[in-house]
Design a protein around this motif. Structure first.
Motif, PDB file in Angstrom:
ATOM      1  N   PRO A   1       5.893   8.860  -2.500  1.00  0.00           N
ATOM      2  CA  PRO A   1       4.940   7.750  -2.117  1.00  0.00           C
ATOM      3  C   PRO A   1       5.802   7.278  -1.015  1.00  0.00           C
ATOM      4  O   PRO A   1       7.083   7.195  -1.069  1.00  0.00           O
ATOM      5  N   LYS A   2       5.116   6.449  -0.155  1.00  0.00           N
ATOM      6  CA  LYS A   2       5.554   5.606   1.060  1.00  0.00           C
ATOM      7  C   LYS A   2       4.842   4.464   1.063  1.00  0.00           C
ATOM      8  O   LYS A   2       3.907   4.027   1.574  1.00  0.00           O
ATOM      9  N   TYR A   3       5.534   3.421   0.215  1.00  0.00           N
ATOM     10  CA  TYR A   3       4.902   2.135   0.120  1.00  0.00           C
ATOM     11  C   TYR A   3       5.255   1.252   1.108  1.00  0.00           C
ATOM     12  O   TYR A   3       6.512   1.245   1.527  1.00  0.00           O
ATOM     13  N   THR A   4       4.389   0.502   2.005  1.00  0.00           N
ATOM     14  CA  THR A   4       4.796  -0.654   2.802  1.00  0.00           C
ATOM     15  C   THR A   4       3.931  -1.871   2.328  1.00  0.00           C
ATOM     16  O   THR A   4       3.316  -1.821   1.909  1.00  0.00           O
ATOM     17  N   VAL A   5       4.719  -2.894   2.797  1.00  0.00           N
ATOM     18  CA  VAL A   5       4.172  -4.332   2.895  1.00  0.00           C
ATOM     19  C   VAL A   5       3.738  -4.491   4.296  1.00  0.00           C
ATOM     20  O   VAL A   5       4.666  -4.413   5.229  1.00  0.00           O
ATOM     21  N   THR A   6       2.642  -5.005   4.271  1.00  0.00           N
ATOM     22  CA  THR A   6       2.139  -5.117   5.630  1.00  0.00           C
ATOM     23  C   THR A   6       1.011  -6.119   5.723  1.00  0.00           C
ATOM     24  O   THR A   6       0.351  -6.315   4.759  1.00  0.00           O
ATOM     25  N   GLU A   7       1.004  -6.945   6.875  1.00  0.00           N
ATOM     26  CA  GLU A   7      -0.162  -7.708   6.966  1.00  0.00           C
ATOM     27  C   GLU A   7      -1.522  -6.764   7.219  1.00  0.00           C
ATOM     28  O   GLU A   7      -1.131  -5.619   8.057  1.00  0.00           O
TER      29      GLU A   7
ATOM     30  N   LYS B   1       0.822  -1.442   0.011  1.00  0.00           N
ATOM     31  CA  LYS B   1       0.199  -0.031  -0.138  1.00  0.00           C
ATOM     32  C   LYS B   1       0.670   1.169   0.007  1.00  0.00           C
ATOM     33  O   LYS B   1       1.994   1.232   0.761  1.00  0.00           O
ATOM     34  N   ASN B   2       0.534   2.458  -0.713  1.00  0.00           N
ATOM     35  CA  ASN B   2       1.085   3.395  -0.607  1.00  0.00           C
ATOM     36  C   ASN B   2       0.457   4.413   0.459  1.00  0.00           C
ATOM     37  O   ASN B   2      -0.895   4.772   0.634  1.00  0.00           O
ATOM     38  N   VAL B   3       1.089   4.340   1.645  1.00  0.00           N
ATOM     39  CA  VAL B   3       0.399   4.744   2.856  1.00  0.00           C
ATOM     40  C   VAL B   3       0.095   6.277   2.852  1.00  0.00           C
ATOM     41  O   VAL B   3      -0.726   6.855   3.200  1.00  0.00           O
ATOM     42  N   MET B   4       1.178   6.995   1.993  1.00  0.00           N
ATOM     43  CA  MET B   4       0.787   8.455   1.683  1.00  0.00           C
ATOM     44  C   MET B   4      -0.425   8.781   1.259  1.00  0.00           C
ATOM     45  O   MET B   4      -1.134   9.733   1.522  1.00  0.00           O
ATOM     46  N   GLU B   5      -0.849   7.963  -0.088  1.00  0.00           N
ATOM     47  CA  GLU B   5      -2.271   8.001  -0.360  1.00  0.00           C
ATOM     48  C   GLU B   5      -3.296   7.902   0.725  1.00  0.00           C
ATOM     49  O   GLU B   5      -4.250   8.609   0.852  1.00  0.00           O
ATOM     50  N   LEU B   6      -3.231   7.162   1.481  1.00  0.00           N
ATOM     51  CA  LEU B   6      -4.285   6.775   2.381  1.00  0.00           C
ATOM     52  C   LEU B   6      -4.183   7.935   3.507  1.00  0.00           C
ATOM     53  O   LEU B   6      -5.294   8.531   3.859  1.00  0.00           O
TER      54      LEU B   6
END
Length: 98
Positions: free
Chosen positions: A51-57, A10-15
């Motif tokens: 953008p700040k992408y993160t891989v997360t559960e 997810k691009n956390v910046m978008e959220l």
């Protein structure tokens, strides 16, 4: 090896921008809030921010959002404010939508 359905990219910046835009818009009561203007504001703000992408559960996403919100809040508010000003100066919507 199949993809893990519990992992998200997810691009956390978008959220964060989507969560913050209403708060910033409330400071500009004269600005149009139609779908066209709102999405233009979101797109312009996101184009100003990295953008700040993160891989997360799935369950971990909320905690990562909170951490990054604290780090980038001022940048997000500034980018949204600039986007609101730009869109309000030249809205693509018809004035009837205001």
């Amino acid at each position: 090896m199949g993809a893990n359905p519990n992992l998200l990219v997810k691009n956390v910046m978008e959220l964060l921008v989507m969560q913050t835009v209403e708060d910033v818009l409330s400071k500009f009561p004269e600005v149009c809030r139609c779908d066209i203007c709102r999405t233009d504001i979101l797109a312009l703000a996101l184009n100003q921010l990295p953008p700040k992408y993160t891989v997360t559960e799935k369950g971990e996403l909320f905690s990562k959002i909170q951490i990054l919100e604290a780090q980038y809040r001022a940048d997000i508010i500034g980018a949204i404010t600039k986007a609101i000003i730009k869109v309000s100066e030249s809205p693509r919507c018809s004035k009837e939508n205001n």
